[in-house]
Enzyme design. Structure first.
Site, mmCIF file in Angstrom:
data_model
loop_
_atom_site.group_PDB
_atom_site.id
_atom_site.type_symbol
_atom_site.label_atom_id
_atom_site.label_comp_id
_atom_site.label_asym_id
_atom_site.label_seq_id
_atom_site.Cartn_x
_atom_site.Cartn_y
_atom_site.Cartn_z
ATOM 1 N N ASP A 19 18.407 -14.547 -3.583
ATOM 2 C CA ASP A 19 18.035 -13.400 -3.865
ATOM 3 C C ASP A 19 17.843 -13.408 -5.411
ATOM 4 O O ASP A 19 18.101 -14.268 -5.948
ATOM 5 C CB ASP A 19 19.229 -12.444 -3.713
ATOM 6 C CG ASP A 19 18.997 -11.032 -4.176
ATOM 7 O OD1 ASP A 19 17.556 -10.544 -3.674
ATOM 8 O OD2 ASP A 19 19.899 -10.516 -4.671
ATOM 9 N N ASP A 21 17.504 -10.108 -7.836
ATOM 10 C CA ASP A 21 18.166 -9.149 -8.759
ATOM 11 C C ASP A 21 19.632 -9.391 -8.484
ATOM 12 O O ASP A 21 20.220 -9.209 -7.287
ATOM 13 C CB ASP A 21 17.858 -7.749 -8.328
ATOM 14 C CG ASP A 21 16.598 -7.254 -9.157
ATOM 15 O OD1 ASP A 21 16.445 -7.652 -9.991
ATOM 16 O OD2 ASP A 21 15.899 -6.746 -8.141
#
Length: 339
Positions: A19, A21
């Protein structure tokens, strides 16, 4: 328990899907250690991919941003919910069909790139509504989407993340904007494309071919649940949204395979633990009390966390933990828990 000396977590996998953020960066600044971690993976010959629910940037823009931070990335290594939404609409709508877009210009560009026509008004009789995060989304945009959905247009949400991380703390994410329409319309979106749906992770694994895939994320409700739905192992890093209390209270579908404070857990056996551990592991013992859990003993904080997860998940207790020794108090403080 932490891994034995020399047994690096990453050695068991051929592909690592990150991922972005809260794992690689916060907004536009790299998280400490992220650049070095990705560099080590490249040096070890590991395949790397990035899967993000953020629909405000195109894959090429994300790759450019990462490269500018010192993380070399190609556009084909980046999977965004905006691109996945556009591809899904392309497969379901005739070429040139109008799609009412609520979100950033990146989502409009992805819709346009697959041969569909982005529009902004319900009067354009859109064949679908595509809703993604955009910092400039306002009442007018949501009102037009509401009218279009009421008129029969299917409603596609790129993701339903309630928040997104920032240096100042969690901010409203696309899920908060989706909630506005959910309240106005009295129903759920017809399709949610991004995590925790498994499509982004499954696509990354297919592109990498054979071998084991590890998903690395900071959110239990998207990254970890999405990995679980895709049948993949996952590593939760505590550098973003989800914290230890949320982990202790996690339902079965949101429980990671491993947990680490940060990306050092990929390489340092002492910096990662497999969950749920055992109630009396690593020098720690955990018991159930009326108010939650009691931690006693001594040892590494991550071993304490593994033992706490074992008892909390088995007993379905709340995340409250009491320290029964000075060492336990220090471990809880290191984990962000009050003693």
């Amino acid at each position: 328990m932490t891994a034995d000396a020399g047994e690096r977590l990453v050695d068991g996998y051929t592909l690592v899907v990150f991922d972005l953020d809260g794992v690689i960066y916060l907004i536009d600044q790299p998280i400490p250690g992220a650049v070095e971690a990705v560099g080590r993976l490249h040096a070890d010959g590991k395949a790397v991919a990035y899967a993000t629910n953020n629909a405000s940037r195109r894959s090429s823009e994300v790759a450019y941003l990462l490269t500018g931070m010192g993380v070399p990335a190609r556009a084909d290594e980046v999977l965004t919910s905006a691109a996945a939404t556009a591809e899904l609409l392309r497969d379901r709508l005739p070429a040139g069909a109008p799609v009412l877009v609520v979100g950033a210009e990146a989502l409009r560009a992805e819709i346009r790139a697959v041969g569909l026509r982005p529009v902004s008004l319900a009067d354009d009789e859109p064949a679908a509504v595509a809703q993604g995060y955009g910092p400039q989304v306002g009442w007018v945009d949501l009102a037009e989407a509401s009218l279009a959905v009421r008129a029969g247009a299917p409603w596609y949400a790129t993701n339903t993340d309630r928040t997104l991380p920032s240096e100042r703390g969690p901010l409203p994410g696309n899920g908060s904007l989706v909630a506005v329409l959910r309240t106005a319309l009295g129903r759920e979106p017809d399709v949610v494309v991004g995590k925790p749906e498994p499509a982004l992770f499954a696509t990354a694994a297919r592109r990498a071919g054979g071998g084991q895939t590890l998903v690395v994320g900071d959110r239990l409700d998207t990254d970890i649940e999405g990995a679980s739905r895709a049948g993949l192992d996952s590593l939760l890093v505590l550098t973003g949204v989800s914290d230890v209390p949320e982990l202790l209270a996690a339902p079965e579908t949101r429980r990671p395979t491993y947990v680490a404070m940060d990306l050092a857990g990929l390489f340092d056996p002492a910096a990662v633990v497999r969950l749920p551990g055992v109630p009396d592991g690593g020098g720690w013992s955990v018991t159930v009390t009326d108010g939650g859990l009691a931690l006693d003993g001594a040892g590494p904080p991550l071993d304490a966390l593994a033992a706490l997860c074992a008892v909390a998940w088995a007993a379905s207790t709340g995340p409250a933990v009491r320290a029964e020794s000075p060492e336990a108090g220090k471990a809880l403080a290191a984990l962000g828990l009050s003693a």
